[in-house]
Design a protein around this motif. Structure first.
Motif, PDB file in Angstrom:
ATOM      1  N   ALA A 155       1.179  -1.103  -0.473  1.00 36.20           N
ATOM      2  CA  ALA A 155       0.052   0.144   0.009  1.00 36.20           C
ATOM      3  C   ALA A 155       1.031   1.188  -0.146  1.00 36.20           C
ATOM      4  O   ALA A 155       1.056   1.995  -0.610  1.00 36.20           O
ATOM      5  CB  ALA A 155      -1.198  -0.056   1.154  1.00 36.20           C
ATOM      6  N   ALA A 156       2.003   1.129   0.650  1.00 36.61           N
ATOM      7  CA  ALA A 156       2.740   2.522   0.820  1.00 36.61           C
ATOM      8  C   ALA A 156       3.532   2.555  -0.718  1.00 36.61           C
ATOM      9  O   ALA A 156       3.958   4.294  -1.487  1.00 36.61           O
ATOM     10  CB  ALA A 156       3.898   1.860   1.751  1.00 36.61           C
ATOM     11  N   GLU A 157       3.743   1.447  -1.588  1.00 36.49           N
ATOM     12  CA  GLU A 157       4.231   1.247  -2.756  1.00 36.49           C
ATOM     13  C   GLU A 157       3.442   2.496  -3.380  1.00 36.49           C
ATOM     14  O   GLU A 157       4.049   3.040  -4.540  1.00 36.49           O
ATOM     15  CB  GLU A 157       5.299   0.289  -2.993  1.00 36.49           C
ATOM     16  N   LEU A 158       1.889   1.529  -3.421  1.00 28.94           N
ATOM     17  CA  LEU A 158       0.900   2.206  -4.037  1.00 28.94           C
ATOM     18  C   LEU A 158       1.048   3.237  -4.500  1.00 28.94           C
ATOM     19  O   LEU A 158       1.160   4.301  -5.352  1.00 28.94           O
ATOM     20  CB  LEU A 158      -0.097   1.957  -4.102  1.00 28.94           C
ATOM     21  N   VAL A 159       0.488   4.785  -2.932  1.00 32.22           N
ATOM     22  CA  VAL A 159       0.053   5.714  -2.553  1.00 32.22           C
ATOM     23  C   VAL A 159       1.732   5.994  -2.899  1.00 32.22           C
ATOM     24  O   VAL A 159       1.472   7.147  -3.543  1.00 32.22           O
ATOM     25  CB  VAL A 159       0.099   5.948  -1.302  1.00 32.22           C
ATOM     26  N   CYS A 160       3.007   5.795  -2.925  1.00 36.04           N
ATOM     27  CA  CYS A 160       4.112   6.609  -3.229  1.00 36.04           C
ATOM     28  C   CYS A 160       3.990   6.804  -4.625  1.00 36.04           C
ATOM     29  O   CYS A 160       3.946   7.938  -5.219  1.00 36.04           O
ATOM     30  CB  CYS A 160       5.465   5.949  -2.972  1.00 36.04           C
ATOM     31  N   ALA A 161       3.418   5.943  -5.664  1.00 33.33           N
ATOM     32  CA  ALA A 161       3.711   6.114  -7.116  1.00 33.33           C
ATOM     33  C   ALA A 161       3.685   6.462  -7.440  1.00 33.33           C
ATOM     34  O   ALA A 161       2.962   7.425  -7.982  1.00 33.33           O
ATOM     35  CB  ALA A 161       3.312   4.636  -6.896  1.00 33.33           C
ATOM     36  N   PHE A 162       1.344   6.452  -6.616  1.00 36.02           N
ATOM     37  CA  PHE A 162       0.573   7.452  -7.439  1.00 36.02           C
ATOM     38  C   PHE A 162       1.008   9.362  -6.965  1.00 36.02           C
ATOM     39  O   PHE A 162       0.706   9.506  -8.143  1.00 36.02           O
ATOM     40  CB  PHE A 162      -0.622   7.455  -6.736  1.00 36.02           C
ATOM     41  N   VAL A 163       1.018   9.119  -5.762  1.00 31.98           N
ATOM     42  CA  VAL A 163       1.438  10.665  -5.439  1.00 31.98           C
ATOM     43  C   VAL A 163       3.155  11.538  -6.763  1.00 31.98           C
ATOM     44  O   VAL A 163       2.337  12.411  -6.513  1.00 31.98           O
ATOM     45  CB  VAL A 163       2.133  10.821  -3.893  1.00 31.98           C
ATOM     46  N   PHE A 164       3.624  10.666  -6.554  1.00 29.59           N
ATOM     47  CA  PHE A 164       4.790  10.981  -6.950  1.00 29.59           C
ATOM     48  C   PHE A 164       4.395  11.185  -9.152  1.00 29.59           C
ATOM     49  O   PHE A 164       4.804  11.880  -9.673  1.00 29.59           O
ATOM     50  CB  PHE A 164       5.327   9.370  -8.035  1.00 29.59           C
ATOM     51  N   GLN A 165       3.310   9.835  -9.698  1.00 33.21           N
ATOM     52  CA  GLN A 165       2.785  10.138 -10.972  1.00 33.21           C
ATOM     53  C   GLN A 165       2.237  11.527 -11.044  1.00 33.21           C
ATOM     54  O   GLN A 165       2.044  11.995 -12.143  1.00 33.21           O
ATOM     55  CB  GLN A 165       2.270   8.941 -11.471  1.00 33.21           C
TER      56      GLN A 165
ATOM     57  N   VAL B 216      10.247   9.398  -0.075  1.00 32.55           N
ATOM     58  CA  VAL B 216      11.840   8.700   0.911  1.00 32.55           C
ATOM     59  C   VAL B 216      11.207   9.222   2.503  1.00 32.55           C
ATOM     60  O   VAL B 216      11.356   7.495   3.297  1.00 32.55           O
ATOM     61  CB  VAL B 216      12.579   8.724  -0.138  1.00 32.55           C
ATOM     62  N   TYR B 217      10.927   9.916   2.946  1.00 32.46           N
ATOM     63  CA  TYR B 217      10.668  10.015   4.229  1.00 32.46           C
ATOM     64  C   TYR B 217       9.475   9.903   5.291  1.00 32.46           C
ATOM     65  O   TYR B 217       9.747   8.775   5.928  1.00 32.46           O
ATOM     66  CB  TYR B 217      10.677  11.489   5.071  1.00 32.46           C
ATOM     67  N   LEU B 218       8.391   9.786   4.029  1.00 36.26           N
ATOM     68  CA  LEU B 218       7.254   8.920   4.813  1.00 36.26           C
ATOM     69  C   LEU B 218       7.004   7.776   4.649  1.00 36.26           C
ATOM     70  O   LEU B 218       6.523   6.934   5.832  1.00 36.26           O
ATOM     71  CB  LEU B 218       5.847  10.263   4.102  1.00 36.26           C
ATOM     72  N   GLY B 219       7.692   7.623   3.558  1.00 33.48           N
ATOM     73  CA  GLY B 219       7.607   5.842   3.359  1.00 33.48           C
ATOM     74  C   GLY B 219       8.950   5.092   3.505  1.00 33.48           C
ATOM     75  O   GLY B 219       8.404   3.959   3.731  1.00 33.48           O
ATOM     76  N   GLY B 220       9.609   5.302   3.676  1.00 30.55           N
ATOM     77  CA  GLY B 220      11.294   4.898   4.238  1.00 30.55           C
ATOM     78  C   GLY B 220      10.720   3.441   4.973  1.00 30.55           C
ATOM     79  O   GLY B 220      11.183   2.884   5.181  1.00 30.55           O
ATOM     80  N   GLY B 221       9.912   4.010   6.207  1.00 28.60           N
ATOM     81  CA  GLY B 221       9.777   3.290   7.563  1.00 28.60           C
ATOM     82  C   GLY B 221       9.315   2.346   7.140  1.00 28.60           C
ATOM     83  O   GLY B 221       8.746   1.117   7.979  1.00 28.60           O
ATOM     84  N   VAL B 222       7.971   2.329   6.393  1.00 32.51           N
ATOM     85  CA  VAL B 222       7.299   0.885   5.269  1.00 32.51           C
ATOM     86  C   VAL B 222       7.977   0.375   4.928  1.00 32.51           C
ATOM     87  O   VAL B 222       7.226  -1.395   5.032  1.00 32.51           O
ATOM     88  CB  VAL B 222       5.745   2.004   5.404  1.00 32.51           C
ATOM     89  N   SER B 223       8.137   0.468   3.867  1.00 35.83           N
ATOM     90  CA  SER B 223       8.476   0.164   2.569  1.00 35.83           C
ATOM     91  C   SER B 223       9.484   0.368   1.621  1.00 35.83           C
ATOM     92  O   SER B 223      10.241  -0.619   1.311  1.00 35.83           O
ATOM     93  CB  SER B 223       7.394  -0.005   1.288  1.00 35.83           C
ATOM     94  N   GLY B 224      10.470   1.133   2.399  1.00 38.88           N
ATOM     95  CA  GLY B 224      11.758   1.629   1.486  1.00 38.88           C
ATOM     96  C   GLY B 224      11.682   2.760   0.715  1.00 38.88           C
ATOM     97  O   GLY B 224      12.463   3.285   0.344  1.00 38.88           O
ATOM     98  N   ALA B 225       9.518   2.707   0.752  1.00 39.37           N
ATOM     99  CA  ALA B 225       9.726   3.789  -0.716  1.00 39.37           C
ATOM    100  C   ALA B 225      10.689   3.992  -2.062  1.00 39.37           C
ATOM    101  O   ALA B 225      11.480   4.834  -2.322  1.00 39.37           O
ATOM    102  CB  ALA B 225       9.938   5.503  -0.144  1.00 39.37           C
ATOM    103  N   PHE B 226      10.657   3.111  -2.991  1.00 38.83           N
ATOM    104  CA  PHE B 226      11.531   2.495  -3.520  1.00 38.83           C
ATOM    105  C   PHE B 226      10.484   2.871  -5.225  1.00 38.83           C
ATOM    106  O   PHE B 226      10.952   3.975  -5.994  1.00 38.83           O
ATOM    107  CB  PHE B 226      11.487   0.957  -4.103  1.00 38.83           C
ATOM    108  N   PHE B 227       9.164   2.834  -5.745  1.00 40.38           N
ATOM    109  CA  PHE B 227       8.042   2.851  -6.284  1.00 40.38           C
ATOM    110  C   PHE B 227       8.524   3.307  -7.506  1.00 40.38           C
ATOM    111  O   PHE B 227       7.954   3.624  -8.181  1.00 40.38           O
ATOM    112  CB  PHE B 227       7.462   4.314  -5.669  1.00 40.38           C
ATOM    113  N   ASN B 228       9.505   2.519  -7.885  1.00 43.24           N
ATOM    114  CA  ASN B 228       9.736   1.929  -8.942  1.00 43.24           C
ATOM    115  C   ASN B 228      10.386   0.137  -9.105  1.00 43.24           C
ATOM    116  O   ASN B 228      11.798   0.004  -8.328  1.00 43.24           O
ATOM    117  CB  ASN B 228      11.136   2.708  -9.682  1.00 43.24           C
TER     118      ASN B 228
END
Length: 268
Positions: free
Chosen positions: A159-169, A195-207
């Motif tokens: 879910a964190a990766e999904l949200v990060c990708a959504f926001v970045f797009q 990265v700051y918000l999602g890094g602790g959940v998934s690493g915030a790669f969104f790639n």
């Protein structure tokens, strides 16, 4: 030598190697070959830098503000040097679905991305094996093993990766509304915040290709779980963003849709 200084040197070498390869690509006669080498060189640069930044973060050699500052600076460097490379399979697939590339060309570009990501693993290991810093020596002593950065469950990480990708797009699509001089810092700021918000959940790669290089070798979860988190999550995030911005909102408001590919910064 100080660990952060060594890491800065590794980041600089990675960027210089990527830039040298991009300049070589510019001299190739065929457009597809130029694009393929451009994607490979830029993906290699992105993954090599991310490997070193992850190690720097895992060893906690820098305070969080300093780490985030380096993330911001390196994102600016990447955006300014990639010369149109997406370094992301989702970006290639999006372009293909919009009729911007053939099936064979898209497959070749994605293959080049994953090949470069795979090569970046070994480049990072070769650099670490030199033992230029205490962090490199320690990492070498443990066989270059890494552990997953999850701060939650597999579903939470996806879910964190999904949200990060959504926001970045969404940020990339709307970057055209800003002054041209502010677009690159704006994109870098968005990446840093994610990265700051999602890094602790998934690493915030969104790639997907970046996660394949940096995260898939880590222990803690199966490759299938990693694929669910780092491949399916970003793909759904980007797809849902395009659906919302180009279909749902224009339908509800009665306005013309914003084409996500029409306003992407040329440096992306």
């Amino acid at each position: 030598m100080s660990g952060p200084l060594v890491s800065l040197g590794v980041l600089s070498v990675s960027v210089l190697l990527g830039e040298a390869s991009r300049r070589a690509a510019a001299r190739l006669p065929r457009r597809l070959l130029r694009m393929s080498l451009l994607e490979a060189a830029s993906t290699f640069q992105l993954c090599c830098c991310s490997h070193e930044l992850k190690l720097l973060g895992d060893t906690r050699q820098l305070a969080p503000p300093a780490s985030l500052s380096i993330t911001f600076i390196m994102t600016v460097v990447h955006v300014l040097t990639f010369r149109g490379a997406s370094c992301n399979p989702c970006g290639v697939l999006e372009k293909f679905c919009r009729g911007g590339g053939s099936r064979a060309a898209s497959v070749l570009l994605i293959a080049c991305q994953f090949a470069a990501a795979f090569a970046a693993r070994y480049f990072a290991a070769c650099v670490w094996s030199l033992g230029l810093s205490d962090a490199h020596v320690t990492h070498r002593r443990f066989g270059f093993r890494c552990f997953d950065p999850f701060g939650g469950t597999v579903l939470e990480a996806a879910a964190a990766e999904l949200v990060c990708a959504f926001v970045f797009q969404a940020a990339v699509v709307n970057a055209h509304k800003l002054d041209a001089r502010l677009r690159v810092p704006y994109i870098a700021a968005v990446v840093t915040v994610l990265v700051y918000l999602g890094g602790g959940v998934s690493g915030a790669f969104f790639n997907p290709v970046l996660a394949f290089s940096v995260q898939f070798p880590c222990s803690g979860h199966t490759h299938l779980e990693y694929a669910f988190i780092y491949w399916l999550g970003p793909a759904l995030g980007i797809s849902s963003c395009i659906l919302l911005l180009e279909k749902i909102l224009p339908f509800l408001s009665g306005t013309r849709p914003i084409r996500a590919d029409a306003h992407k910064p040329k440096t992306q």
